[in-house]
Design a protein around this motif. Structure first.
Motif, PDB file in Angstrom:
ATOM      1  N   GLN A  27      -3.396  17.449  18.315  1.00 44.64           N
ATOM      2  CA  GLN A  27      -2.717  16.876  17.151  1.00 44.64           C
ATOM      3  C   GLN A  27      -3.108  15.420  16.938  1.00 44.64           C
ATOM      4  O   GLN A  27      -3.346  14.994  15.805  1.00 44.64           O
ATOM      5  CB  GLN A  27      -1.201  16.981  17.306  1.00 44.64           C
ATOM      6  CG  GLN A  27      -0.676  18.380  17.161  1.00 44.64           C
ATOM      7  CD  GLN A  27       0.804  18.476  17.499  1.00 44.64           C
ATOM      8  OE1 GLN A  27       1.417  17.508  17.940  1.00 44.64           O
ATOM      9  NE2 GLN A  27       1.376  19.654  17.303  1.00 44.64           N
ATOM     10  N   VAL A  28      -3.199  14.641  18.013  1.00 40.67           N
ATOM     11  CA  VAL A  28      -3.599  13.244  17.892  1.00 40.67           C
ATOM     12  C   VAL A  28      -5.029  13.154  17.383  1.00 40.67           C
ATOM     13  O   VAL A  28      -5.339  12.344  16.502  1.00 40.67           O
ATOM     14  CB  VAL A  28      -3.443  12.520  19.250  1.00 40.67           C
ATOM     15  CG1 VAL A  28      -4.095  11.152  19.225  1.00 40.67           C
ATOM     16  CG2 VAL A  28      -1.974  12.400  19.603  1.00 40.67           C
ATOM     17  N   TYR A  29      -5.910  13.977  17.913  1.00 34.90           N
ATOM     18  CA  TYR A  29      -7.304  13.966  17.474  1.00 34.90           C
ATOM     19  C   TYR A  29      -7.396  14.349  16.005  1.00 34.90           C
ATOM     20  O   TYR A  29      -8.089  13.695  15.227  1.00 34.90           O
ATOM     21  CB  TYR A  29      -8.139  14.925  18.331  1.00 34.90           C
ATOM     22  CG  TYR A  29      -9.567  15.038  17.876  1.00 34.90           C
ATOM     23  CD1 TYR A  29     -10.503  14.065  18.222  1.00 34.90           C
ATOM     24  CD2 TYR A  29     -10.003  16.108  17.087  1.00 34.90           C
ATOM     25  CE1 TYR A  29     -11.812  14.152  17.815  1.00 34.90           C
ATOM     26  CE2 TYR A  29     -11.303  16.208  16.670  1.00 34.90           C
ATOM     27  CZ  TYR A  29     -12.212  15.230  17.033  1.00 34.90           C
ATOM     28  OH  TYR A  29     -13.509  15.323  16.611  1.00 34.90           O
ATOM     29  N   ASP A  30      -6.713  15.416  15.605  1.00 33.97           N
ATOM     30  CA  ASP A  30      -6.783  15.881  14.219  1.00 33.97           C
ATOM     31  C   ASP A  30      -6.205  14.868  13.247  1.00 33.97           C
ATOM     32  O   ASP A  30      -6.632  14.789  12.095  1.00 33.97           O
ATOM     33  CB  ASP A  30      -6.048  17.215  14.061  1.00 33.97           C
ATOM     34  CG  ASP A  30      -6.782  18.351  14.762  1.00 33.97           C
ATOM     35  OD1 ASP A  30      -7.980  18.177  15.058  1.00 33.97           O
ATOM     36  OD2 ASP A  30      -6.152  19.391  15.016  1.00 33.97           O
ATOM     37  N   ARG A  31      -5.234  14.076  13.693  1.00 39.42           N
ATOM     38  CA  ARG A  31      -4.611  13.097  12.809  1.00 39.42           C
ATOM     39  C   ARG A  31      -5.600  12.003  12.397  1.00 39.42           C
ATOM     40  O   ARG A  31      -5.591  11.533  11.268  1.00 39.42           O
ATOM     41  CB  ARG A  31      -3.416  12.450  13.494  1.00 39.42           C
ATOM     42  CG  ARG A  31      -2.631  11.524  12.577  1.00 39.42           C
ATOM     43  CD  ARG A  31      -1.440  10.891  13.256  1.00 39.42           C
ATOM     44  NE  ARG A  31      -0.667  11.825  14.032  1.00 39.42           N
ATOM     45  CZ  ARG A  31      -0.120  11.543  15.211  1.00 39.42           C
ATOM     46  NH1 ARG A  31      -0.264  10.353  15.739  1.00 39.42           N
ATOM     47  NH2 ARG A  31       0.569  12.458  15.861  1.00 39.42           N
ATOM     48  N   TRP A  32      -6.477  11.577  13.318  1.00 32.59           N
ATOM     49  CA  TRP A  32      -7.375  10.460  13.039  1.00 32.59           C
ATOM     50  C   TRP A  32      -8.816  10.876  12.772  1.00 32.59           C
ATOM     51  O   TRP A  32      -9.608  10.066  12.282  1.00 32.59           O
ATOM     52  CB  TRP A  32      -7.343   9.468  14.203  1.00 32.59           C
ATOM     53  CG  TRP A  32      -5.988   8.913  14.422  1.00 32.59           C
ATOM     54  CD1 TRP A  32      -5.145   9.202  15.455  1.00 32.59           C
ATOM     55  CD2 TRP A  32      -5.279   8.013  13.585  1.00 32.59           C
ATOM     56  NE1 TRP A  32      -3.968   8.535  15.312  1.00 32.59           N
ATOM     57  CE2 TRP A  32      -4.016   7.784  14.155  1.00 32.59           C
ATOM     58  CE3 TRP A  32      -5.573   7.368  12.389  1.00 32.59           C
ATOM     59  CZ2 TRP A  32      -3.077   6.944  13.608  1.00 32.59           C
ATOM     60  CZ3 TRP A  32      -4.623   6.533  11.834  1.00 32.59           C
ATOM     61  CH2 TRP A  32      -3.397   6.327  12.439  1.00 32.59           C
ATOM     62  N   HIS A  33      -9.183  12.088  13.093  1.00 28.22           N
ATOM     63  CA  HIS A  33     -10.573  12.511  12.948  1.00 28.22           C
ATOM     64  C   HIS A  33     -10.877  12.897  11.502  1.00 28.22           C
ATOM     65  O   HIS A  33     -10.071  13.521  10.835  1.00 28.22           O
ATOM     66  CB  HIS A  33     -10.858  13.718  13.856  1.00 28.22           C
ATOM     67  CG  HIS A  33     -12.261  14.198  13.756  1.00 28.22           C
ATOM     68  ND1 HIS A  33     -13.313  13.518  14.313  1.00 28.22           N
ATOM     69  CD2 HIS A  33     -12.799  15.274  13.139  1.00 28.22           C
ATOM     70  CE1 HIS A  33     -14.428  14.175  14.039  1.00 28.22           C
ATOM     71  NE2 HIS A  33     -14.144  15.238  13.336  1.00 28.22           N
ATOM     72  N   ARG A  34     -12.028  12.516  11.051  1.00 26.92           N
ATOM     73  CA  ARG A  34     -12.495  12.929   9.732  1.00 26.92           C
ATOM     74  C   ARG A  34     -14.009  13.090   9.777  1.00 26.92           C
ATOM     75  O   ARG A  34     -14.707  12.352  10.466  1.00 26.92           O
ATOM     76  CB  ARG A  34     -12.086  11.919   8.666  1.00 26.92           C
ATOM     77  CG  ARG A  34     -12.709  10.569   8.880  1.00 26.92           C
ATOM     78  CD  ARG A  34     -12.382   9.611   7.755  1.00 26.92           C
ATOM     79  NE  ARG A  34     -13.286   8.494   7.879  1.00 26.92           N
ATOM     80  CZ  ARG A  34     -12.917   7.247   7.915  1.00 26.92           C
ATOM     81  NH1 ARG A  34     -11.679   6.925   7.794  1.00 26.92           N
ATOM     82  NH2 ARG A  34     -13.809   6.303   8.047  1.00 26.92           N
ATOM     83  N   GLU A  35     -14.469  14.069   9.069  1.00 24.44           N
ATOM     84  CA  GLU A  35     -15.903  14.306   8.987  1.00 24.44           C
ATOM     85  C   GLU A  35     -16.489  13.371   7.929  1.00 24.44           C
ATOM     86  O   GLU A  35     -15.966  13.277   6.815  1.00 24.44           O
ATOM     87  CB  GLU A  35     -16.197  15.755   8.603  1.00 24.44           C
ATOM     88  CG  GLU A  35     -15.858  16.757   9.678  1.00 24.44           C
ATOM     89  CD  GLU A  35     -16.768  16.641  10.881  1.00 24.44           C
ATOM     90  OE1 GLU A  35     -17.944  16.273  10.730  1.00 24.44           O
ATOM     91  OE2 GLU A  35     -16.281  16.918  11.988  1.00 24.44           O
ATOM     92  N   LEU A  36     -17.575  12.685   8.281  1.00 22.39           N
ATOM     93  CA  LEU A  36     -18.222  11.772   7.351  1.00 22.39           C
ATOM     94  C   LEU A  36     -19.559  12.348   6.919  1.00 22.39           C
ATOM     95  O   LEU A  36     -20.308  12.871   7.737  1.00 22.39           O
ATOM     96  CB  LEU A  36     -18.435  10.409   8.007  1.00 22.39           C
ATOM     97  CG  LEU A  36     -17.191   9.653   8.439  1.00 22.39           C
ATOM     98  CD1 LEU A  36     -17.590   8.372   9.169  1.00 22.39           C
ATOM     99  CD2 LEU A  36     -16.322   9.332   7.242  1.00 22.39           C
TER     100      LEU A  36
END
Length: 146
Positions: free
Chosen positions: A97-106
């Motif tokens: 959940q923490v990873y998914d909250r801040w991760h974004r594909e660029l």
């Protein structure tokens, strides 16, 4: 890295009983050595002994012929292993959940100038520095090729 892994296992085993961490150290070691490691593609047990680790059988009081103390120890072991699985699952979900909250594909367009972030203490080929801990973390700008 191994110490950090053992610490994490101990946190999951110990839970609320922090003073009993020494009681769970052998279980933490066993869990680490029998867990699959993606780096080596097998468990550390298998890397050392050349065969898969033995599986633990669950405690069945009817099939047991051991003394009462051993029966209590085996029953406690099953409870500890169940708690470990529960803690590990909870911790894994929280980390996801923490990873998914801040991760974004660029995605970048070809030709755009970008900065590259590299860990200076791991990447020494970009620019040698005397004190890598305080060095710049971003290098560039570089032109996006593909």
């Amino acid at each position: 890295m191994v110490n950090r892994g053992i610490e994490q296992y101990l946190r999951c085993f110990v839970g609320e009983t922090l003073r009993r961490w020494l009681d769970y150290l052998l279980w933490a070691e066993w869990s680490y050595n029998t867990a699959f490691h993606s780096t080596i593609g097998m468990t550390p047990f298998e890397a050392v002994y050349g065969r898969p680790p033995p599986t633990l059988r669950t405690y069945d009081p009817e099939a047991s012929v051991v003394r009462m103390e051993k029966e209590m120890e085996l029953a406690d072991r099953d409870v500890v292993l169940w708690r470990l699985r529960e803690h590990m699952t909870t911790n894994m979900n929280r980390m996801n959940q923490v990873y998914d909250r801040w991760h974004r594909e660029l995605e970048f367009e070809v030709g755009v100038l970008v900065f590259v972030r590299a860990q200076p203490y791991r990447q020494v080929t970009l620019r040698p520095v005397r004190n890598p801990k305080l060095a710049h973390q971003y290098f560039g700008p570089f032109r996006e090729l593909e």
